[in-house]
Design a protein around this motif. Structure first.
Motif, PDB file in Angstrom:
ATOM      1  N   TYR A 206     -29.962   0.012   4.522  1.00 36.95           N
ATOM      2  CA  TYR A 206     -30.210   1.425   4.293  1.00 36.95           C
ATOM      3  C   TYR A 206     -30.853   2.008   5.550  1.00 36.95           C
ATOM      4  O   TYR A 206     -31.543   1.314   6.300  1.00 36.95           O
TER       5      TYR A 206
ATOM      6  N   GLN B  88     -33.378   5.323   6.639  1.00 37.49           N
ATOM      7  CA  GLN B  88     -34.228   6.420   6.181  1.00 37.49           C
ATOM      8  C   GLN B  88     -34.524   7.313   7.367  1.00 37.49           C
ATOM      9  O   GLN B  88     -35.127   6.884   8.348  1.00 37.49           O
TER      10      GLN B  88
ATOM     11  N   GLY C 208     -38.416  10.184   7.365  1.00 42.00           N
ATOM     12  CA  GLY C 208     -39.379   9.737   6.371  1.00 42.00           C
ATOM     13  C   GLY C 208     -39.055  10.065   4.935  1.00 42.00           C
ATOM     14  O   GLY C 208     -39.919   9.974   4.074  1.00 42.00           O
ATOM     15  N   ARG C 209     -37.810  10.449   4.668  1.00 47.70           N
ATOM     16  CA  ARG C 209     -37.498  10.829   3.290  1.00 47.70           C
ATOM     17  C   ARG C 209     -36.241  10.139   2.781  1.00 47.70           C
ATOM     18  O   ARG C 209     -36.304   9.031   2.299  1.00 47.70           O
ATOM     19  N   GLY C 210     -35.125  10.788   2.878  1.00 48.06           N
ATOM     20  CA  GLY C 210     -33.926  10.334   2.184  1.00 48.06           C
ATOM     21  C   GLY C 210     -33.434   8.979   2.651  1.00 48.06           C
ATOM     22  O   GLY C 210     -33.482   8.648   3.831  1.00 48.06           O
ATOM     23  N   LEU C 211     -32.944   8.195   1.703  1.00 45.61           N
ATOM     24  CA  LEU C 211     -32.405   6.873   1.991  1.00 45.61           C
ATOM     25  C   LEU C 211     -30.894   6.897   1.850  1.00 45.61           C
ATOM     26  O   LEU C 211     -30.363   7.318   0.830  1.00 45.61           O
TER      27      LEU C 211
ATOM     28  N   LEU D  42     -27.394   4.603   2.100  1.00 41.97           N
ATOM     29  CA  LEU D  42     -26.799   3.280   2.149  1.00 41.97           C
ATOM     30  C   LEU D  42     -25.786   3.236   3.278  1.00 41.97           C
ATOM     31  O   LEU D  42     -24.875   4.072   3.348  1.00 41.97           O
TER      32      LEU D  42
ATOM     33  N   PHE E  55     -35.534   4.656  10.454  1.00 46.33           N
ATOM     34  CA  PHE E  55     -36.171   3.500   9.827  1.00 46.33           C
ATOM     35  C   PHE E  55     -35.096   2.767   9.044  1.00 46.33           C
ATOM     36  O   PHE E  55     -34.492   3.342   8.129  1.00 46.33           O
TER      37      PHE E  55
ATOM     38  N   LEU F 154     -33.782  -0.304   6.664  1.00 48.17           N
ATOM     39  CA  LEU F 154     -34.293  -1.181   5.617  1.00 48.17           C
ATOM     40  C   LEU F 154     -33.199  -2.122   5.140  1.00 48.17           C
ATOM     41  O   LEU F 154     -32.112  -1.679   4.753  1.00 48.17           O
TER      42      LEU F 154
ATOM     43  N   PHE G  97     -36.614  -4.682  -1.207  1.00 47.83           N
ATOM     44  CA  PHE G  97     -36.521  -4.238   0.172  1.00 47.83           C
ATOM     45  C   PHE G  97     -37.425  -5.027   1.103  1.00 47.83           C
ATOM     46  O   PHE G  97     -38.510  -5.484   0.714  1.00 47.83           O
ATOM     47  N   GLY G  98     -36.971  -5.148   2.346  1.00 50.07           N
ATOM     48  CA  GLY G  98     -37.813  -5.670   3.402  1.00 50.07           C
ATOM     49  C   GLY G  98     -38.778  -4.607   3.900  1.00 50.07           C
ATOM     50  O   GLY G  98     -38.794  -3.477   3.398  1.00 50.07           O
ATOM     51  N   GLU G  99     -39.542  -4.971   4.930  1.00 49.37           N
ATOM     52  CA  GLU G  99     -40.570  -4.074   5.438  1.00 49.37           C
ATOM     53  C   GLU G  99     -40.031  -3.036   6.418  1.00 49.37           C
ATOM     54  O   GLU G  99     -40.762  -2.154   6.843  1.00 49.37           O
ATOM     55  N   GLY G 100     -38.795  -3.176   6.792  1.00 48.23           N
ATOM     56  CA  GLY G 100     -38.169  -2.145   7.619  1.00 48.23           C
ATOM     57  C   GLY G 100     -38.311  -2.371   9.113  1.00 48.23           C
ATOM     58  O   GLY G 100     -39.187  -3.103   9.576  1.00 48.23           O
TER      59      GLY G 100
ATOM     60  N   TRP H 278     -38.325   0.014  12.668  1.00 48.32           N
ATOM     61  CA  TRP H 278     -38.323   1.345  13.283  1.00 48.32           C
ATOM     62  C   TRP H 278     -37.524   1.287  14.573  1.00 48.32           C
ATOM     63  O   TRP H 278     -37.849   0.535  15.475  1.00 48.32           O
TER      64      TRP H 278
ATOM     65  N   GLY I 261     -41.868  -0.800   3.763  1.00 45.53           N
ATOM     66  CA  GLY I 261     -40.651  -0.812   2.958  1.00 45.53           C
ATOM     67  C   GLY I 261     -40.920  -0.282   1.565  1.00 45.53           C
ATOM     68  O   GLY I 261     -42.043   0.065   1.211  1.00 45.53           O
TER      69      GLY I 261
ATOM     70  N   PHE J 230     -39.852   7.302  -5.022  1.00 45.75           N
ATOM     71  CA  PHE J 230     -38.415   7.525  -5.115  1.00 45.75           C
ATOM     72  C   PHE J 230     -37.905   7.130  -6.489  1.00 45.75           C
ATOM     73  O   PHE J 230     -38.197   6.031  -6.977  1.00 45.75           O
TER      74      PHE J 230
ATOM     75  N   ALA K 229     -34.538  12.414  -3.347  1.00 44.17           N
ATOM     76  CA  ALA K 229     -35.069  12.763  -2.026  1.00 44.17           C
ATOM     77  C   ALA K 229     -36.509  12.327  -1.836  1.00 44.17           C
ATOM     78  O   ALA K 229     -37.021  12.352  -0.717  1.00 44.17           O
TER      79      ALA K 229
END
Lengths: 114, 113
Positions: A36, A38, A41-44, A46, A88, A90, A105-108, A110, B43, B90, B105
């Protein structure tokens, strides 16, 4: 117990350079794997998902690609990064079978493209 | 097309007060419903999910969510909010027979001391 590892945690890359983000899952076999993104800082969104080795589905046409060389390894790549690839990222996994499986999820990572 | 709506960008509450984060969905059939929380630069952490059965689902950290089929809603609740609950929340759905999450969102929750 299952764990997911994602690396690197942060990276700054110049425009036009290649990218490789790696993700591995431990403690399970035959997982579904996901990437994913992001933005802001908002919408995710896929990007890719995989139900098995070598099986990759892309959700959004883009400058990125994904590979699954091993059962529990998922790699996100690019040959030439664009500024718009910043964000970001993920990695996530779920068990392959069963109804309503939770996605973890993993920690992501950047990524800043400069 | 499936969609998840979180009508509030931001929710502000005082510590000790009840917290509600709203979510509605537009997905055919009976989807699976989820809530996740994200702390800054981290995450997503799974809080709870609804699959079937009791409409009130209890999850981690004292959170619960109420499924309402007629209103196609899945609101997240906590009876007494803590400052440490301040985060981005979310709502997400997986349609029956699918395995991909679609997210709302997000709603930023700020709990003031």
């Amino acid at each position: 117990s299952q764990t997911i590892h994602q690396w690197p945690a942060t990276l700054v890359q110049p425009v036009g350079s290649p990218l490789s983000l790696e993700c591995t899952v431990e403690g399970t076999s035959n997982p579904n794997l996901y990437w994913y993104r992001q933005a802001a800082g908002r919408g995710l969104q896929l990007l890719f998902y995989s139900v098995g080795i070598g099986q990759i589905s892309s959700e959004v046409p883009q400058n990125l690609s994904a590979s699954r060389p091993q059962d529990r390894q998922f790699i996100l790549s690019s040959k030439k990064l664009l500024l718009s690839d910043s964000g970001f990222y993920l990695c996530a996994w779920s068990t392959l079978r069963g109804a309503g499986n939770t996605i973890y999820f993993g920690e992501g990572s950047w990524l800043t493209v400069v | 097309a499936q969609s998840v709506a979180q009508p509030e960008d931001q929710v502000n509450v005082a510590e000790g007060n009840p917290l509600t984060v709203k979510c509605t969905y537009s997905v055919s059939g009976n989807p699976y419903l989820f809530w996740y929380v994200q702390y800054p630069n981290r995450g997503l952490q799974f809080l709870l999910k609804y699959i079937t059965g009791d409409n009130l689902v209890k999850g981690s950290y004292g959170f619960e969510a109420e499924f309402n089929k007629s209103q196609t809603s899945f609101h997240l609740k906590k009876p007494s909010a803590l400052v440490s609950d301040s985060a981005l929340y979310f709502c997400a759905v997986i349609p029956r027979g699918d395995y991909k999450l679609s997210f709302g969102a997000g709603t930023t929750v700020t709990v003031r001391a």
